[in-house]
Structures are given as C-alpha cells and as structure tokens.
Design a protein around this motif. Structure first.
Motif, short mmCIF file in Angstrom:
data_model
loop_
_atom_site.label_atom_id
_atom_site.label_comp_id
_atom_site.label_asym_id
_atom_site.label_seq_id
_atom_site.Cartn_x
_atom_site.Cartn_y
_atom_site.Cartn_z
N PRO A 267 -7.12 0.80 -13.09
CA PRO A 267 -7.90 -0.41 -12.14
C PRO A 267 -6.97 -1.56 -11.69
O PRO A 267 -7.51 -1.91 -10.67
CB PRO A 267 -8.83 -0.98 -13.28
CG PRO A 267 -9.03 0.20 -14.36
CD PRO A 267 -7.66 0.94 -14.21
N LYS A 268 -5.84 -1.70 -12.45
CA LYS A 268 -5.11 -2.86 -11.72
C LYS A 268 -4.46 -2.44 -10.61
O LYS A 268 -4.43 -3.01 -9.48
CB LYS A 268 -3.74 -2.80 -12.83
CG LYS A 268 -4.43 -4.01 -14.20
CD LYS A 268 -3.42 -3.98 -14.98
CE LYS A 268 -3.63 -4.57 -16.19
NZ LYS A 268 -2.81 -4.76 -17.51
N ILE A 269 -4.06 -1.12 -10.46
CA ILE A 269 -3.44 -0.62 -9.14
C ILE A 269 -4.49 -0.51 -8.04
O ILE A 269 -4.25 -0.99 -7.03
CB ILE A 269 -2.84 0.76 -9.21
CG1 ILE A 269 -1.44 0.41 -10.41
CG2 ILE A 269 -2.42 1.35 -8.12
CD1 ILE A 269 -0.84 1.77 -10.66
N VAL B 31 0.69 -1.29 -0.09
CA VAL B 31 0.07 -0.09 -0.12
C VAL B 31 0.72 1.24 -0.04
O VAL B 31 0.61 2.28 -0.96
CB VAL B 31 -1.02 0.11 1.36
CG1 VAL B 31 -1.69 1.29 1.33
CG2 VAL B 31 -2.15 -1.16 1.01
N GLN B 32 1.94 1.41 0.90
CA GLN B 32 2.76 2.28 1.03
C GLN B 32 3.48 2.68 -0.44
O GLN B 32 4.00 3.93 -0.82
CB GLN B 32 3.89 2.23 2.09
CG GLN B 32 3.16 2.21 3.61
CD GLN B 32 4.30 1.98 4.50
OE1 GLN B 32 4.98 1.23 4.43
NE2 GLN B 32 3.70 2.55 5.73
N LYS C 123 -11.48 1.37 3.99
CA LYS C 123 -10.46 1.96 3.09
C LYS C 123 -10.70 1.07 1.68
O LYS C 123 -10.54 1.85 0.57
CB LYS C 123 -9.23 1.64 3.75
CG LYS C 123 -9.03 3.04 4.63
CD LYS C 123 -7.54 3.01 4.95
CE LYS C 123 -7.26 4.05 5.85
NZ LYS C 123 -5.83 4.73 5.90
N ALA C 124 -10.91 -0.01 1.71
CA ALA C 124 -11.03 -0.95 0.46
C ALA C 124 -12.19 -0.50 -0.45
O ALA C 124 -12.02 -0.24 -1.63
CB ALA C 124 -11.10 -2.33 0.85
N VAL C 125 -13.30 -0.32 0.22
CA VAL C 125 -14.47 0.28 -0.49
C VAL C 125 -14.34 1.68 -1.00
O VAL C 125 -14.64 1.99 -2.11
CB VAL C 125 -15.61 0.12 0.73
CG1 VAL C 125 -16.75 0.92 0.08
CG2 VAL C 125 -16.08 -1.24 0.79
N ALA C 126 -13.37 2.60 -0.31
CA ALA C 126 -13.37 3.85 -0.48
C ALA C 126 -12.43 3.74 -1.74
O ALA C 126 -12.65 4.49 -2.90
CB ALA C 126 -12.45 4.73 0.25
N VAL C 127 -11.38 3.03 -2.22
CA VAL C 127 -10.52 2.78 -3.18
C VAL C 127 -11.28 2.39 -4.36
O VAL C 127 -11.14 2.88 -5.66
CB VAL C 127 -9.49 1.87 -3.12
CG1 VAL C 127 -8.78 1.51 -4.38
CG2 VAL C 127 -8.48 2.50 -2.12
N LEU C 128 -12.47 1.32 -4.24
CA LEU C 128 -13.29 0.86 -5.32
C LEU C 128 -14.67 1.72 -5.74
O LEU C 128 -14.95 1.63 -6.62
CB LEU C 128 -13.63 -0.58 -5.09
CG LEU C 128 -12.39 -1.54 -5.07
CD1 LEU C 128 -12.94 -2.78 -4.31
CD2 LEU C 128 -11.47 -1.48 -6.22
N ALA C 129 -14.73 2.89 -4.83
CA ALA C 129 -15.87 3.45 -5.01
C ALA C 129 -15.96 4.25 -6.37
O ALA C 129 -17.22 4.43 -6.96
CB ALA C 129 -15.99 4.52 -4.07
N ARG D 277 -1.02 6.46 -7.21
CA ARG D 277 -2.45 6.78 -7.30
C ARG D 277 -2.78 8.11 -7.40
O ARG D 277 -3.71 8.66 -7.89
CB ARG D 277 -3.29 6.04 -6.08
CG ARG D 277 -3.28 4.54 -6.46
CD ARG D 277 -4.38 3.96 -5.18
NE ARG D 277 -5.63 4.42 -5.52
CZ ARG D 277 -6.42 4.67 -4.71
NH1 ARG D 277 -6.08 5.11 -3.41
NH2 ARG D 277 -7.57 4.92 -4.99
N ALA D 278 -2.07 9.01 -6.63
CA ALA D 278 -2.09 10.42 -6.18
C ALA D 278 -1.99 11.40 -7.49
O ALA D 278 -1.05 11.17 -8.36
CB ALA D 278 -1.27 10.74 -5.43
N GLY D 279 -2.95 11.99 -7.87
CA GLY D 279 -3.14 13.00 -9.20
C GLY D 279 -2.72 12.31 -10.53
O GLY D 279 -2.51 13.15 -11.30
#
Length: 90
Positions: free
Chosen positions: A58-60, A44-45, A76-82, A51-53
């Motif tokens: 989709p793969k990442i 994740v780190q 957090k997982a849900v937020a990434v996929l929202a 992912r920023a900017g």
C-alpha cells in the motif's frame, strides 16, 4: 526543497554496490527522494519495477498513484488503487 537532489545521487551510488537484500529499500528511498524533489516521473520509473510480480504494498502503491496524479494521469492513478477498492458486497 531540502537536499533531495543530493540524496538522489547518494542513493544511486549506494545502489551500485549494495547487496541484493538492500536494493528494494534503497530504490524505495530513491523514489521518495525523487518525489520530494518534484521529479514524479523518475519516482514512477523507480517504483514500477518494485510493484511487478510481488504482493501489493500500500505505501508504494499510494506513492505511485500520487505521482500519477501529480503528472495529470488520473486513469493510471485509479488503476494503481483499484485493487484496494472495497467490494460493497463484503
């Protein structure tokens, strides 16, 4: 478990000298090696800055979301996929 720990070291060394155009792909591969080694927080780190900017990848995003799931961080997982959630009005 494979040789993912060895690969992590090799990717880190390569990132020290790689030209800018190779940094993104190397970091993606480094994150995948962390994932395969069960080092989900390290994955994740490594991925979050990618992912920023930028336009969603989709793969990442799927890999990041799965890491959060493995870490027990469902919100957090849900937020990434929202952003990929389909709109029922479409």
């Amino acid at each position: 478990m494979g040789r993912y720990k060895e690969a992590i070291g090799q990717y880190r060394r390569a990132l020290e000298t790689a030209p800018a155009q190779y940094q993104g792909p190397l970091k993606s591969n480094l994150a995948l090696a962390h994932y395969k080694a069960g080092e989900f927080q390290n994955a994740v780190q490594t991925l979050e800055p990618l992912r920023a900017g930028v336009a969603p990848d989709p793969k990442i995003d799927l890999l990041v979301a799965d890491c959060y799931l493995q870490l027990g961080k469902l919100p957090k997982a849900v937020a990434v996929l929202a952003p990929y959630e389909s709109n029922p009005e479409d």
